[in-house]
Write an enzyme that holds these catalytic residues in place. Structure first.
Site, PDB file in Angstrom:
ATOM      1  CD  GLU A  79      72.967 -18.364  -4.430  1.00 28.55           C
ATOM      2  OE1 GLU A  79      74.152 -18.648  -4.661  1.00 28.55           O
ATOM      3  OE2 GLU A  79      72.565 -17.189  -4.331  1.00 28.55           O
ATOM      4  CB  THR A 107      71.461 -10.760 -13.433  1.00 28.54           C
ATOM      5  OG1 THR A 107      71.792 -10.356 -14.751  1.00 28.54           O
ATOM      6  CG2 THR A 107      72.513 -11.717 -12.907  1.00 28.54           C
ATOM      7  NE  ARG A 135      71.600  -8.964   1.141  1.00 32.38           N
ATOM      8  CZ  ARG A 135      72.343  -9.720   0.340  1.00 32.38           C
ATOM      9  NH1 ARG A 135      73.260  -9.184  -0.467  1.00 32.38           N
ATOM     10  NH2 ARG A 135      72.190 -11.028   0.340  1.00 32.38           N
ATOM     11  CB  ALA A 162      70.221  -4.688 -11.747  1.00 35.02           C
ATOM     12  CG  ASP A 184      78.763  -2.985 -18.241  1.00 38.10           C
ATOM     13  OD1 ASP A 184      78.765  -3.788 -19.199  1.00 38.10           O
ATOM     14  OD2 ASP A 184      78.128  -3.197 -17.192  1.00 38.10           O
ATOM     15  CG  ASP A 250      77.581 -13.753  -6.538  1.00 33.65           C
ATOM     16  OD1 ASP A 250      77.894 -14.364  -7.574  1.00 33.65           O
ATOM     17  OD2 ASP A 250      76.549 -13.064  -6.462  1.00 33.65           O
ATOM     18  CB  VAL A 316      79.366 -14.427  -1.294  1.00 31.89           C
ATOM     19  CG1 VAL A 316      80.758 -14.740  -1.821  1.00 31.89           C
ATOM     20  CG2 VAL A 316      79.277 -14.749   0.191  1.00 31.89           C
TER      21      VAL A 316
END
Ligand SMILES: NC(=O)c1ccc[n+]([C@@H]2O[C@H](COP(=O)([O-])OP(=O)(O)OC[C@H]3O[C@@H](n4cnc5c(N)ncnc54)[C@H](O)[C@@H]3O)[C@@H](O)[C@H]2O)c1
Length: 376
Positions: A79, A107, A135, A162, A184, A250, A316
């Site tokens: 993206e 990933t 972020r 991660a 997980d 997402d 997302v």
């Protein structure tokens, strides 16, 4: 950030100022960002990035916004995420390939650029893999500060890869979470998370199932990676008053929350045109009611309406969060004297003589090179 000024800058554009800090972007490598976070401290970085994101979301109308451009393939997506205001432009390159970890790759991997709108000159080239984790966690925590019950102390953390430590620390420092219930499908990922969070002051509860992890949780963070219509959280698992921080749904065809969970909740998104395609709400009709986070931050819309309401932040990842994070990292690097200047753009005595850069500096060598070039 706009340090450039055409007329006064012209005389600097000589070959002997090839690495002039005025016209060479700052480069922040992955090791440089690791060092920056270590020097400033993780809490200060998460808090600072959240503050920058909040400040930029508060001036939402200043930005030229668009949904990101996504190139999909069988295993994942690549993206591009551009955004600008009147003075500063940024973009992020980011991928999402859930099967990468099986072959030793992340990933999510990212880098980005900040540029001067007036001239198009790049100002910063930065790693954004680590910065994206910071972020994303800062955005999640900022949203939860406005949407979760103020007495929230226990968080379920489903998906221990991660992003997970960053989410745990952001919710500890910005929201006041003191207990994390983690799960997980990969026991090794949970063991890694337990080890990395030991000494954090958080109470850690390792769970055997998603159902066990969400028991008694005030906040549920889903941050799994699976390119499928997964149902990590179904309606039978949610309790009145929960806040769900959905991070891993997402991308088209990649969800974590069942449609019934969304129907039972008040749903908040970053930028609706992008979220309706990529978020968990991709499962819902196009007119499904959502509130954009900036509207809550600015006081134009209410967040949580009452203590027993179920709220969902259907995250997302929006370009403005990367713009804010790069703005924070750039400022921090300049203050700490970190990063290096990169000779990314040819700098020309005569901007119309780009060809001249291919010629050597002495007159004879220039002639020789010119003859050689012309002969080929
Ligand atoms: N919203 C955003 O802004 C944003 C930003 C960054 C990453 N993400 C997304 O967050 C997700 C996690 O990213 P990451 O970098 O941590 O990936 P990762 O591959 O490092 O970790 C994902 C973890 O999810 C686990 N998992 C997969 N299916 C599961 C299931 N059914 N139940 C429990 N655990 C499961 C995996 O075993 C793995 O440990 C990805 O989907 C990524 O696209 C979103």
């Amino acid at each position: 950030m706009n340090t450039l000024n055409h007329p006064s800058r012209r005389h600097f554009l000589t070959s002997d100022t090839f690495a002039s800090p005025l016209i060479s972007p700052l480069y922040l490598s992955a090791p440089a960002v690791v060092e920056l976070v270590q020097r400033k401290g993780l809490k200060a970085c998460l808090t600072g990035i959240a503050d920058f994101i909040q400040a930029d979301f508060m001036r939402w109308e200043d930005f030229d916004k668009s949904a990101r451009v996504a190139n999909h393939s069988a295993n994942g997506v690549i993206e591009l995420m551009p955004i600008s205001d009147h003075s500063t432009y940024s973009f992020k390159y980011v991928n999402g390939h859930p099967q990468n970890t099986a072959i030793g790759l992340s990933t999510v991997m990212a880098f980005g650029v900040v540029a001067d709108v007036a001239t198009g000159t790049p100002l910063l080239l930065s790693e954004l893999t680590l910065t994206t984790a910071l972020r994303t966690a800062a955005t999640s925590a900022l949203a939860a500060k406005f949407l979760a019950r103020p007495d929230s102390r226990v968080m379920a953390l489903i998906g221990n890869g991660a992003q997970s430590e960053f989410q745990a620390f952001a919710f500890q420092h910005l929201v006041g979470i003191d207990t994390v219930r983690l799960y997980d499908v990969d026991a090794l990922a949970s063991a890694k998370l337990m080890a990395n969070l030991s000494g954090s002051g958080l109470t850690l509860v390792l769970c055997d199932s998603i159902g066990q992890a969400v028991q008694g949780a005030d906040i549920v963070t889903t941050v799994t990676a699976d390119k499928s219509y997964a149902t990590i959280i179904s309606a039978d698992l949610i309790q009145p008053g929960m806040h769900i921080n959905g991070v891993g749904g997402d991308c088209p065809g990649k969800t974590e929350l069942s449609a019934d969970v969304l129907r039972a909740s008040k749903v908040f998104v970053e930028y609706a045109p992008q979220s309706r395609v990529e978020g968990d709400i991709q499962q819902m009709p196009h007119d499904f009611e959502v509130t954009e986070l900036w509207q809550v931050l600015k006081g134009q819309q209410t967040g949580r309406d009452h203590a027993s309401q179920i709220t969902v932040f259907d995250s997302v990842g929006f370009a403005l969060e990367d713009f804010s994070a790069m703005r924070f990292m750039h400022a921090a690097a300049l203050t700490l004297g970190m990063g290096e200047r990169l000779a990314l753009i040819p700098q020309l005595e005569d901007p119309k003589n780009l060809f001249g850069t291919l010629l050597k500096s002495t007159a004879s060598a220039r002639l020789e090179a010119s003859e050689r070039l012309c002969a080929t």
